[in-house]
Write a protein that holds these residues in place. Structure first.
Motif, short mmCIF file in Angstrom:
data_model
loop_
_atom_site.label_atom_id
_atom_site.label_comp_id
_atom_site.label_asym_id
_atom_site.label_seq_id
_atom_site.Cartn_x
_atom_site.Cartn_y
_atom_site.Cartn_z
N ASP A 43 0.96 15.61 8.24
CA ASP A 43 1.79 15.70 9.44
C ASP A 43 2.05 17.18 9.73
OD1 ASP A 43 3.29 14.99 11.66
OD2 ASP A 43 5.11 14.59 10.50
N ALA A 44 0.96 17.94 9.76
CA ALA A 44 1.05 19.38 9.97
C ALA A 44 1.70 19.73 11.30
CB ALA A 44 -0.33 20.02 9.87
N SER A 45 1.58 18.86 12.29
CA SER A 45 2.18 19.14 13.60
C SER A 45 3.61 18.61 13.71
CB SER A 45 1.31 18.55 14.71
OG SER A 45 1.22 17.15 14.55
N LEU A 46 4.13 18.04 12.63
CA LEU A 46 5.52 17.57 12.54
C LEU A 46 5.86 16.47 13.56
CD1 LEU A 46 7.19 21.04 11.96
CD2 LEU A 46 6.80 19.26 10.25
N GLN A 47 4.88 15.65 13.89
CA GLN A 47 5.12 14.57 14.85
C GLN A 47 6.11 13.54 14.33
OE1 GLN A 47 1.49 13.17 17.11
NE2 GLN A 47 0.52 14.24 15.41
N LEU A 48 5.98 13.17 13.04
CA LEU A 48 6.91 12.20 12.48
C LEU A 48 8.31 12.78 12.35
CD1 LEU A 48 4.90 10.36 9.68
CD2 LEU A 48 5.69 9.45 11.86
N LYS A 49 8.38 14.07 12.00
CA LYS A 49 9.68 14.72 11.90
C LYS A 49 10.41 14.61 13.23
CE LYS A 49 11.99 19.16 11.74
NZ LYS A 49 13.08 18.68 12.56
N GLN A 50 9.70 14.91 14.31
CA GLN A 50 10.30 14.86 15.64
C GLN A 50 10.69 13.43 16.02
OE1 GLN A 50 11.04 17.62 17.28
NE2 GLN A 50 10.05 18.89 15.74
N ALA A 51 9.79 12.48 15.79
CA ALA A 51 10.01 11.11 16.23
C ALA A 51 11.11 10.40 15.42
CB ALA A 51 8.71 10.32 16.15
N LEU A 52 11.20 10.72 14.13
CA LEU A 52 12.14 10.01 13.26
C LEU A 52 13.30 10.87 12.79
CD1 LEU A 52 9.56 8.08 11.04
CD2 LEU A 52 10.90 7.19 12.97
N ASN A 53 13.35 12.12 13.24
CA ASN A 53 14.41 13.06 12.83
C ASN A 53 14.47 13.19 11.30
OD1 ASN A 53 16.44 14.91 13.36
ND2 ASN A 53 18.04 13.35 13.22
N LEU A 54 13.31 13.40 10.70
CA LEU A 54 13.21 13.50 9.25
C LEU A 54 13.69 14.86 8.75
CD1 LEU A 54 9.73 11.80 8.77
CD2 LEU A 54 11.99 10.80 8.41
N PRO A 55 14.28 14.89 7.56
CA PRO A 55 14.80 16.16 7.04
C PRO A 55 13.69 17.08 6.52
CG PRO A 55 15.16 14.40 5.44
CD PRO A 55 14.57 13.76 6.68
N THR A 56 13.81 18.34 6.88
CA THR A 56 12.86 19.36 6.43
C THR A 56 13.65 20.59 5.99
OG1 THR A 56 12.64 20.30 8.67
CG2 THR A 56 11.02 18.62 8.03
N PHE A 57 12.92 21.51 5.39
CA PHE A 57 13.48 22.84 5.11
C PHE A 57 12.40 23.85 5.45
CE2 PHE A 57 11.62 21.44 1.12
CZ PHE A 57 11.00 22.56 0.60
N ALA A 58 12.81 25.07 5.71
CA ALA A 58 11.87 26.12 6.08
C ALA A 58 11.64 27.05 4.90
CB ALA A 58 12.41 26.92 7.27
N LEU A 59 10.38 27.44 4.72
CA LEU A 59 10.02 28.39 3.68
C LEU A 59 8.80 29.16 4.14
CD1 LEU A 59 10.65 29.37 0.79
CD2 LEU A 59 8.99 27.69 -0.02
N GLN A 70 0.85 -1.19 0.00
CA GLN A 70 0.00 0.00 0.00
C GLN A 70 0.88 1.25 0.00
OE1 GLN A 70 -2.45 0.24 3.51
NE2 GLN A 70 -0.75 -0.15 4.90
N VAL A 71 0.29 2.39 -0.32
CA VAL A 71 1.03 3.64 -0.45
C VAL A 71 0.33 4.74 0.34
CG1 VAL A 71 1.78 5.45 -2.07
CG2 VAL A 71 1.79 3.05 -2.78
N PHE A 72 1.13 5.57 0.98
CA PHE A 72 0.65 6.81 1.58
C PHE A 72 1.64 7.91 1.20
CE2 PHE A 72 -0.92 3.78 4.89
CZ PHE A 72 -2.28 4.01 4.73
N GLY A 73 1.12 9.05 0.77
CA GLY A 73 1.92 10.24 0.58
C GLY A 73 1.80 11.08 1.85
N ILE A 74 2.91 11.68 2.29
CA ILE A 74 2.91 12.44 3.55
C ILE A 74 3.56 13.79 3.33
CG2 ILE A 74 3.64 12.49 5.97
CD1 ILE A 74 3.82 9.42 5.85
N SER A 75 2.87 14.84 3.77
CA SER A 75 3.44 16.18 3.75
C SER A 75 3.01 16.90 5.02
CB SER A 75 2.98 16.97 2.52
OG SER A 75 1.65 17.42 2.68
#
Length: 166
Positions: free
Chosen positions: A101-117, A73-78
């Protein structure tokens, strides 16, 4: 690494807890999809890897049947809201859910790369293949986004006997 027990809102209004997904799953993270009639953020075209979200989503759409045959299965996440994602899902005729993931929970939990704009955190493009709540493969960086599905499918075909039909 195991996925955290975090619920994310889908474009259909349900909640998906990725750690509870038993079926093999592709999670593709993308910065944002643009909307017709709305300008992209200033400087968008100059950010490496920012462009290509729509072609990437369409490539997963176009190969959805093949992914299903591979029991995947597939999920797109932003970090976009589900409301913004709903417009893209409908317009692009996506047969899979987009997760917010508007609250950035996965970013925090998995240390995922982001950029700011423009004061917002957006995901850098990456993909994960997960099974039974565990991350088993990560693709990063992802380029070109519209051809990344080929890399995903090649990996899935080469690991077709790794418990895909759970």
């Amino acid at each position: 690494m195991f996925l955290p027990s975090i619920g994310l809102e889908t474009t259909s209004g349900a909640t998906v807890t990725l750690s509870q997904c038993q079926q093999r799953t592709v999670l593709y993270f993308y910065p944002m999809t643009g909307r017709p009639g709305h300008p992209l953020p200033e400087g968008w075209d100059h950010i490496p890897g920012a462009r290509g979200c729509t072609p990437q989503a369409c490539s997963f759409r176009d190969h959805h049947h093949e992914l299903a045959l591979l029991h995947t299965q597939v999920f797109g996440i932003s970090t976009q809201s589900s409301r913004c994602q709903q417009e893209a899902k409908q317009r692009l005729h996506l047969p899979f859910e987009l997760l917010s993931d508007a609250s950035l929970q996965l970013k925090q939990a998995l240390n995922l790369p982001t950029f700011a704009l423009e004061g917002k955190s957006l995901y850098k493009r990456l993909s994960m293949i997960c099974s039974q709540g565990q991350i088993i493969k990560v693709f990063y960086p992802v380029f070109p986004p519209d051809q990344h599905i080929d890399e995903i499918l090649a990996w899935l075909h080469s690991h077709a006997d790794d418990g895909a039909a759970i």
